[in-house]
Design an enzyme around this catalytic site. Structure first.
Site, PDB file in Angstrom:
ATOM      1  N   GLY A 182      33.195  47.187  29.624  1.00 26.20           N
ATOM      2  CA  GLY A 182      32.234  47.365  30.701  1.00 26.20           C
ATOM      3  C   GLY A 182      32.444  46.295  31.751  1.00 26.20           C
ATOM      4  O   GLY A 182      32.799  45.163  31.428  1.00 26.20           O
ATOM      5  N   ALA A 228      31.873  41.017  32.420  1.00 24.47           N
ATOM      6  CA  ALA A 228      32.661  42.003  31.676  1.00 24.47           C
ATOM      7  C   ALA A 228      32.456  41.792  30.184  1.00 24.47           C
ATOM      8  O   ALA A 228      32.189  40.679  29.729  1.00 24.47           O
ATOM      9  CB  ALA A 228      34.139  41.887  32.024  1.00 24.47           C
ATOM     10  N   ASP A 229      32.578  42.874  29.439  1.00 21.72           N
ATOM     11  CA  ASP A 229      32.507  42.775  27.988  1.00 21.72           C
ATOM     12  C   ASP A 229      33.347  43.879  27.361  1.00 21.72           C
ATOM     13  O   ASP A 229      33.372  45.009  27.856  1.00 21.72           O
ATOM     14  CB  ASP A 229      31.069  42.908  27.485  1.00 21.72           C
ATOM     15  CG  ASP A 229      30.993  42.599  26.007  1.00 21.72           C
ATOM     16  OD1 ASP A 229      31.009  41.396  25.668  1.00 21.72           O
ATOM     17  OD2 ASP A 229      30.969  43.540  25.195  1.00 21.72           O
ATOM     18  N   THR A 230      34.021  43.524  26.286  1.00 18.11           N
ATOM     19  CA  THR A 230      34.826  44.487  25.543  1.00 18.11           C
ATOM     20  C   THR A 230      34.209  44.674  24.165  1.00 18.11           C
ATOM     21  O   THR A 230      33.924  43.699  23.468  1.00 18.11           O
ATOM     22  CB  THR A 230      36.275  43.995  25.411  1.00 18.11           C
ATOM     23  OG1 THR A 230      36.805  43.815  26.732  1.00 18.11           O
ATOM     24  CG2 THR A 230      37.136  45.003  24.652  1.00 18.11           C
ATOM     25  N   LYS A 284      25.589  39.630  31.418  1.00 13.07           N
ATOM     26  CA  LYS A 284      26.397  38.459  31.787  1.00 13.07           C
ATOM     27  C   LYS A 284      26.379  38.265  33.301  1.00 13.07           C
ATOM     28  O   LYS A 284      26.229  37.149  33.798  1.00 13.07           O
ATOM     29  CB  LYS A 284      27.828  38.623  31.285  1.00 13.07           C
ATOM     30  CG  LYS A 284      27.952  38.531  29.775  1.00 13.07           C
ATOM     31  CD  LYS A 284      29.378  38.817  29.320  1.00 13.07           C
ATOM     32  CE  LYS A 284      29.502  38.768  27.819  1.00 13.07           C
ATOM     33  NZ  LYS A 284      30.878  39.043  27.356  1.00 13.07           N
TER      34      LYS A 284
END
Length: 191
Positions: free
Chosen positions: A106, A68-70, A52
């Site tokens: 992250g 960001a990623d969850t 991203k």
């Protein structure tokens, strides 16, 4: 200080950065998250955050970009993303109740040829829901667009324990995010 861009449409991530005093723009990255593979929730969260960040950095090379990623993993290690529909949300919630599951967020911060990444994890325990409780929850649409089909910020009554940071589960561990931004010379401009 360089321009700061958040590569996410998440209202929670926006609120965290605003509350911390950062001045930033929002340019969401549009990735097919299902096309990425990794070994476990932590690695997948970092890969997606990095992708991203890179996608938006390519268009704004003069800016510092936050990706960001969850990612959520059930107790058996099964990776669970955002639900595709109501039935998928029900399947995901049923899979997450009982033993604790893992939530990994992250964060990637990029500027020019520099890219700094980090990941934070939390364990969440959810009690089993009755069929009626599950139906009420599904009717609320609170599951829509959320990794793991729930949002801890909603004070969902079926979340019974959190081992880790609440902001990690909500999508942006601010301690790690601020550390990465400082490494690239970005500091808050307000309170």
């Amino acid at each position: 200080m360089p321009r700061l861009i958040l590569a996410s449409a998440s209202p929670r991530r926006r609120q965290f950065l605003t509350n911390a005093g950062y001045n930033f723009d929002v340019v969401p990255a549009d990735l097919d998250e299902a096309s990425f593979q990794a070994d476990g929730a932590e690695q997948l969260a970092q890969v997606l955050a990095r992708e991203k960040c890179a996608a938006i950095s390519a268009h704004f090379p003069e800016a510092v970009v936050i990706g960001a990623d969850t990612t959520v993993a059930a107790a058996d290690g099964t990776l669970l993303g955002k639900p595709t529909d109501r039935a998928d949300a029900a399947r995901i919630i049923r899979k997450l109740t009982g033993p604790p599951h893992l939530v990994a967020t992250g964060v990637a911060v990029g500027f020019g040829d520099r890219l700094e990444t980090s990941v934070d994890v939390a364990r969440v325990t959810m009690r089993p829901l009755s069929d009626e409780e599950l139906e009420r929850y599904l009717d609320s649409d609170a599951w829509d667009g959320k990794a793991g089909a729930y949002g801890i910020q909603n004070d969902d009554p079926f979340v019974t324990d959190l081992d880790g940071r609440r902001d990690t589960v909500m999508g942006l561990p601010m301690n790690k995010t601020q550390m990465l931004l400082e490494q690239l010379g970005v500091t808050p401009v307000g309170p």
